[in-house]
Design a protein around this motif. Structure first.
Motif, PDB file in Angstrom:
ATOM      1  N   TYR A  32      11.396 -68.257  16.770  1.00 56.73           N
ATOM      2  CA  TYR A  32      11.172 -67.501  15.413  1.00 56.73           C
ATOM      3  C   TYR A  32      12.677 -67.181  14.789  1.00 56.73           C
ATOM      4  N   GLU A 294       6.976 -66.312   9.759  1.00 54.51           N
ATOM      5  CA  GLU A 294       6.155 -65.381  10.339  1.00 54.51           C
ATOM      6  C   GLU A 294       5.096 -66.205  11.145  1.00 54.51           C
ATOM      7  N   GLN A 295       4.725 -67.399  10.540  1.00 59.67           N
ATOM      8  CA  GLN A 295       3.428 -68.218  11.435  1.00 59.67           C
ATOM      9  C   GLN A 295       4.036 -68.387  12.833  1.00 59.67           C
ATOM     10  N   SER A 297       5.934 -66.404  14.511  1.00 58.69           N
ATOM     11  CA  SER A 297       5.703 -65.071  15.196  1.00 58.69           C
ATOM     12  C   SER A 297       4.220 -64.844  15.590  1.00 58.69           C
ATOM     13  N   LYS A 298       3.208 -65.282  14.865  1.00 58.92           N
ATOM     14  CA  LYS A 298       1.809 -65.234  15.057  1.00 58.92           C
ATOM     15  C   LYS A 298       1.415 -65.987  15.858  1.00 58.92           C
ATOM     16  N   THR A 300       3.246 -67.113  18.233  1.00 56.99           N
ATOM     17  CA  THR A 300       3.720 -66.702  19.787  1.00 56.99           C
ATOM     18  C   THR A 300       2.785 -65.504  20.297  1.00 56.99           C
ATOM     19  N   VAL A 301       2.583 -64.802  19.370  1.00 55.47           N
ATOM     20  CA  VAL A 301       1.316 -63.588  20.231  1.00 55.47           C
ATOM     21  C   VAL A 301       0.178 -64.516  20.652  1.00 55.47           C
ATOM     22  N   ILE A 302      -0.500 -65.408  19.910  1.00 50.60           N
ATOM     23  CA  ILE A 302      -1.603 -66.051  20.651  1.00 50.60           C
ATOM     24  C   ILE A 302      -1.234 -66.926  21.853  1.00 50.60           C
TER      25      ILE A 302
END
Length: 678
Positions: A32, A294-295, A297-298, A300-302
């Motif tokens: 990111y 930001e995609q 980052s999302k 990464t959370v998943i």
């Protein structure tokens, strides 16, 4: 109950969980941040190119406006009519016609260029009446404004004035291009030429410039005030970022920087306008630039959530395959440690390290069981032998006690004689040692006295030399004071020369002024002489400045020389006191030298007496050594016999103790082996 954190299975689970989750988290965050930085750099480069292109357009606009001022200055219609207007014999009607011709000519420039709002010629000063002005009543008292003084200070150079909502001469919402207007034919100053330019000209020059969604483009002046903005209310307001603090004024180049405006992170791009010193500044929110990142980052959370679930599953498999068998072996080992040697593990069928550990555990328990069985048999045999050894040791101990008592009485008498002889020998040795110390100390004292005597002689010699050098120093200081006074007189002569040079400079200025006046009277023919006179005046001013600098330096030299004379005058009495002190110290050194000569003679007498005492002590010491040797030999023989007897008694007692201890160990071993189940 055991703490779960100390369990091997829990630790392995935590290691797997932390490793997998942290690795995925670190990779996601790095991805990111890297993508965010790359996007930001690319947009910054593209924005910079856009701003540079916009700057070139504004620069071209300002250059075209500057060319218009040059055209007006070189326009013969304007020049001729401005000269004609100053003619004293001209009637009022002719003056009106002449002014109208100038005004019409200026309006032709406005009509031919849609960017111009108006063109004005303003007299150089409010009391000038023979210069034509395009407007009779100015909007404000322009002669007291800072921008009018800036134009006059430019002395013919072009001056760019930022946008003013109130305008400058007559129009409103304009920026201005101005300069001192000189007549190309008469070389006289005709007034101030002011071109008021519509703000829309800047908008047309910039065009549809955009560096990103939510971006804003501004033109900012050197005073950090906004000259152009899409929002009219921002004009003349201070820009929200202090450009002077961000940009190095000694090296004006275009570039980018990060800033925070109203708690929002912006990327700012700037480029200087070479003509005016203004800046074209663009600012775009960083969040808008990197919103595509930001995609990552999302994702990464998943991935962290998936990695956590995977880590839990792997941890469960590890606990089932490794932790549970190890816990079972641990429990069996704890039961074996409590005395049950019949325990065995059932995980011997596995081919991995856990199976090998189980086989090794069973073999270890077999070996321990066999060892305990053999030890139990040996303990019974040792117990019987220990009882027989204990009876024999007690009988030997009784006989050794009787022999030791008789030997001790013989050794007691021999020891007393040896002690007395040893005491006499020690006293003699001590006296001999102290006499030797006295001799050594006397030798050292004699050497020290000789060194002190030699040092005293050197000190006397040095004091004599110091008295001579101090006198020489006094003479040098007196001479230095005389020379400084002479140098002070010389600087007074320099000041007289400087006064004469100042008068010459004043006369040169007067001559330069007269030459300028004559050149002005000569008109165009005296232009060259006017330049020469101006240069002479500048040279005279520079000479006056140099003379002032030299006068200041001469003044400082006189002040410092006066301070030097005062310091030398104060130091002279101190040097006289120093000479008196040195002479007193020289007398003290001579008295010390005389006393040290007498002390050295006394030390030689003491040395002879101590040497005779030392010789007598050597004879006495030899005699006491012979007596002590005989006594020690007798005592040693008695002590040897007593020692042998005591040693035999000790060995006998040791045998008894060892026998008792062996019997106790046998009982203890038997009791310990009874705890094991075979």
């Amino acid at each position: 109950m055991q703490n779960p954190v100390k369990s091997l299975g829990v630790r392995l689970f935590l290691i797997f969980f932390a490793s997998i989750v942290s690795m995925v988290l670190v990779v996601g965050i790095l991805s990111y941040q890297i993508s965010k930085g790359v996007i930001k750099d690319k947009v910054a480069d593209a924005s910079h190119e856009t701003i540079v292109q916009a700057t070139d357009k504004v620069d071209f606009l300002l250059e075209s406006l500057e060319n218009i001022t040059v055209q007006i200055m070189s326009d013969e219609v304007v020049s001729d009519n401005m000269i004609k207007y100053k003619d004293k014999t001209l009637s009022n009607f002719d003056k009106l016609q002449t002014g109208q011709a100038v005004n019409n000519r200026l309006k032709s420039y406005v009509l031919s260029n849609s960017k111009l709002a108006d063109v004005h010629i303003v007299p150089y000063a409010p009391d000038v009446t023979d210069t034509y002005r395009t407007i009779t009543t100015l909007k404000d008292d322009v002669y007291t404004t800072p921008w009018f003084q800036e134009i006059k200070n430019g002395d013919g150079r072009i001056t760019f004035l930022g946008t003013s909502k109130a305008g400058y001469a007559a129009s409103a919402n304009t920026f201005a291009v101005a300069r001192v207007l000189r007549n190309i034919k008469s070389s006289t100053i005709e007034g101030i030429l002011i071109l008021e330019v519509k703000t829309s000209a800047l908008k047309d020059a910039l065009g549809t410039v955009s560096i990103g969604e939510g971006s804003e483009i501004r033109i900012v002046g050197k005073d950090n005030k906004i000259i152009y903005s899409e929002k009219s209310e921002d004009i003349e307001a201070a820009y929200r970022v202090d450009l002077a603090a961000r940009i190095d004024s000694t090296q004006v180049t275009s570039g980018t920087f990060d800033t925070v405006i109203e708690d929002k992170h912006y990327l700012a791009v700037y480029d200087p306008i070479s003509k005016s010193g203004w800046y074209v500044v663009g600012a775009v929110p960083v969040g808008e630039l990197v919103k595509d990142a930001e995609q990552i980052s999302k994702i990464t959370v998943i991935m962290v959530i998936i990695a956590a679930l995977l880590a839990i599953f792997v941890g469960y498999i590890v606990i089932r395959l490794i932790a549970r068998p190890i816990v079972a072996i641990r429990n069996l080992m704890m039961e074996g440690a409590s005395g049950n040697l019949t325990v065995r593990t059932k995980n011997t069928g596995r081919q991995d390290e856990i199976g090998q550990l189980s086989v090794s555990f069973n073999q270890m328990m077999e070996q321990i069981t066999s060892l305990v069985s053999r030890t139990n048999i040996s303990a019974k045999e040792v117990l019987g032998t220990a009882a027989e050894l204990s009876d024999a040791s007690k009988k030997t101990e009784q006989a050794a006690k009787e022999i030791a008592v008789a030997t001790e009485e013989i050794a007691s008498g021999a020891s007393s004689l040896a002690v007395e002889a040893e005491r006499g020998s020690d006293l003699t040795g001590s006296i001999s040692q102290k006499v030797g110390h006295v001799v050594d100390a006397n030798v050292l004292m004699e050497a020290a006295a000789a060194e002190v005597q030699q040092a005293s002689r050197k000190g006397t010699s040095y004091m004599t030399e110091l008295i001579t050098k101090t006198g020489t120093t006094e003479d040098m200081i007196r001479s230095m004071a005389d020379k400084v006074e002479k140098l002070q007189d010389s600087t007074s002569s320099i000041r007289k020369i400087l006064e004469m040079l100042t008068n010459i400079t004043k006369q040169t200025n007067i001559l330069s002024l007269n030459a300028t006046i004559e050149a002005a009277r000569a008109g165009a023919a005296g232009k060259g002489f006017m330049v020469v006179a101006d240069e002479i005046r500048k040279l005279a001013d520079q000479s006056k400045q140099s003379i002032d600098v030299v006068a200041q330096i001469t003044e400082r030299i006189q002040t410092e020389m006066k301070e030097t004379v005062d310091v030398l005058s104060e130091a002279y009495p101190i040097f006289q006191e120093q000479i008196a002190s040195v002479k007193d110290a020289d007398g003290i050194f001579r008295q010390v030298q005389q006393q040290m000569d007498g002390f050295a003679a006394k030390l030689q007498e003491v040395t002879l007496s101590v040497q005779e005492l030392k010789n007598s002590q050597v004879v006495l010491s030899d005699a006491m050594s012979n007596v002590s040797a005989v006594a020690e030999q007798s005592s040693a023989t008695s002590q040897e016999v007593a020692s042998l007897s005591t040693e035999q008694l000790s060995i006998s007692g040791g045998l008894v103790r060892l026998s008792d201890k062996l019997e106790e160990l046998s009982d203890s071993l038997k009791e310990s082996l009874s705890k094991f189940s075979i």
